[in-house]
Motif scaffolding. Sequence first.
Motif, PDB file in Angstrom:
ATOM      1  N   UNK A 325       0.818  -1.207   0.000  1.00 24.39           N
ATOM      2  CA  UNK A 325       0.000   0.000   0.000  1.00 24.39           C
ATOM      3  C   UNK A 325       0.849   1.253   0.000  1.00 24.39           C
ATOM      4  N   UNK A 326       0.250   2.333  -0.376  1.00 28.92           N
ATOM      5  CA  UNK A 326       0.977   3.599  -0.420  1.00 28.92           C
ATOM      6  C   UNK A 326       1.144   4.179   0.972  1.00 28.92           C
ATOM      7  N   UNK A 327       2.320   4.692   1.231  1.00 27.65           N
ATOM      8  CA  UNK A 327       2.498   5.500   2.425  1.00 27.65           C
ATOM      9  C   UNK A 327       1.945   6.885   2.093  1.00 27.65           C
ATOM     10  N   UNK A 328       2.261   7.868   2.885  1.00 24.71           N
ATOM     11  CA  UNK A 328       1.720   9.211   2.675  1.00 24.71           C
ATOM     12  C   UNK A 328       2.023   9.722   1.268  1.00 24.71           C
ATOM     13  N   UNK A 329       1.097  10.487   0.743  1.00 24.71           N
ATOM     14  CA  UNK A 329       1.273  11.089  -0.584  1.00 24.71           C
ATOM     15  C   UNK A 329       1.605  12.566  -0.446  1.00 24.71           C
ATOM     16  N   UNK A 330       2.335  13.074  -1.408  1.00 26.83           N
ATOM     17  CA  UNK A 330       2.672  14.499  -1.448  1.00 26.83           C
ATOM     18  C   UNK A 330       1.635  15.238  -2.281  1.00 26.83           C
ATOM     19  N   UNK A 331       1.118  16.322  -1.738  1.00 24.72           N
ATOM     20  CA  UNK A 331       0.141  17.147  -2.447  1.00 24.72           C
ATOM     21  C   UNK A 331       0.552  18.615  -2.328  1.00 24.72           C
ATOM     22  N   UNK A 332       0.019  19.427  -3.232  1.00 22.04           N
ATOM     23  CA  UNK A 332       0.303  20.872  -3.232  1.00 22.04           C
ATOM     24  C   UNK A 332      -0.997  21.632  -3.007  1.00 22.04           C
ATOM     25  N   UNK A 333      -0.995  22.504  -2.023  1.00 20.67           N
ATOM     26  CA  UNK A 333      -2.195  23.249  -1.648  1.00 20.67           C
ATOM     27  C   UNK A 333      -2.590  24.294  -2.683  1.00 20.67           C
ATOM     28  N   UNK A 334      -3.900  24.419  -2.889  1.00 22.19           N
ATOM     29  CA  UNK A 334      -4.429  25.444  -3.785  1.00 22.19           C
ATOM     30  C   UNK A 334      -4.120  26.851  -3.290  1.00 22.19           C
ATOM     31  N   UNK A 335      -3.980  26.985  -1.975  1.00 23.55           N
ATOM     32  CA  UNK A 335      -3.783  28.313  -1.394  1.00 23.55           C
ATOM     33  C   UNK A 335      -2.311  28.727  -1.347  1.00 23.55           C
TER      34      UNK A 335
END
Length: 438
Positions: A325-335
């Motif tokens: 399974x995937x560990x934490x994912x990286x995301x970029x905030x809209x703000x």
Amino acid sequence: MKKWLTHSMGLVMVMSVFAGCSSKTETAATVSPAAQSTAAATTTAAQATTKPEDKISGKITFLNHRTDIAETKMKDYIAAFKKLYPNADVENEAVKDESNIVKVRAASQQLPDVVFVGGDAMKPQNYPDYFVPLDDLGLNGKVYFEDSFKVNGKLYGISSGGSITGVLYNKKAFESAGITSVPKTLDEFYADCEKLKSKGIVPVATNFKDKWPLSQYEVLAQSIAGDALIMDKLAVSDAPFTLDSSYGKALTILRTLADKKYTESDLFSTNWEASKKDLATGKFAMAVLGNWAIPQIIENGAQPDDIGFFPMPVDNNGTLVSPIGSDAALVVSKTSKNIETAKAFVKFFIEQSGYANDSGFVPPIKSEQPKLKQLADFMNGTKMLESSPTKDYTNQVSNKAQFAFPDLAQEFMTTKDQQSVLDKFNKKWAAARKTVTQ
């Protein structure tokens, strides 16, 4: 440059005056190439002095749960990023209760620039409300778990690495007990536990008191079922937790370890940080954990070659199966005020930082082989089941029922009447289903 440009434009004006007797077409033909040449020369000169990395600038904040490496590895990653992009700065914000912090900040539209998301922090279908698509990073088709973080065909998150649950063990402890090979069946596993116990070695560390490590045993239910999405199928039942279900069988493994005294002598005094040291020294022989724990045991004093990792045999048929399974994912905030810099950091973190290998994960880039020998050995000959987040219906029922597997595991391990524990959780589950539309 400004003086040169002014002088050139002056020449153009003078030339246009002396060309007064010519037609407008001729004037345009005379003036336009000169103006175009001047503009092109100016643009070229400007481009020559602006490096691509100079465009990545400004300060961003990275919210994550890795408090254990905040003062070590994470500083190294940020320094390496700074070397690539001198005009950019990254503030590391490592917190212990990140899931709840993400929920609170998302609700108030105050998410930092880059965030680790995972677990129950946020439902994937809500990603478009808070994050920007990352399809322009050139990673589509190259990384694991894309479907887990795609919404309406757009990629909103990129996995930081794959995690596999198995049995981490101390080879020296095995040698002391006369164990020459890892078990391939459940009966062999119990027999090895008995050998270890007879030598005064704690066979399995559960970290019962800290509770969260017990969640690893929920993954065993997936191995037993041969289905990484088994919870979605059980969720539509009013009684998903039975002794003969995959969940019941996983819980029975835990109960057997407790009943046969194959765990810590006092379940209520265990400590995760201390257990890492005990596993490193061989006081504890095994623990059902994710591969991410391997580097942590080594960092606590074990020699790398003394720590092994094998698939947990959940039955006696000899076939080894393990979900990945995937560990934490990286995301970029809209703000984010520096979205391009935030995206550059995500791309760097995935491709160049070395985070996945440092953390003992399966690298998110499919073409990259794990550097951990233990991980490579584990995957050889083991059937891997790629998991993905549970369905929204399952999550809603689980939340309404306030269900957490470690809570169920603790009660099942210590309560005399095991069926009463299952009945209690099934009752709460059935009540929750009545309030949720499938």
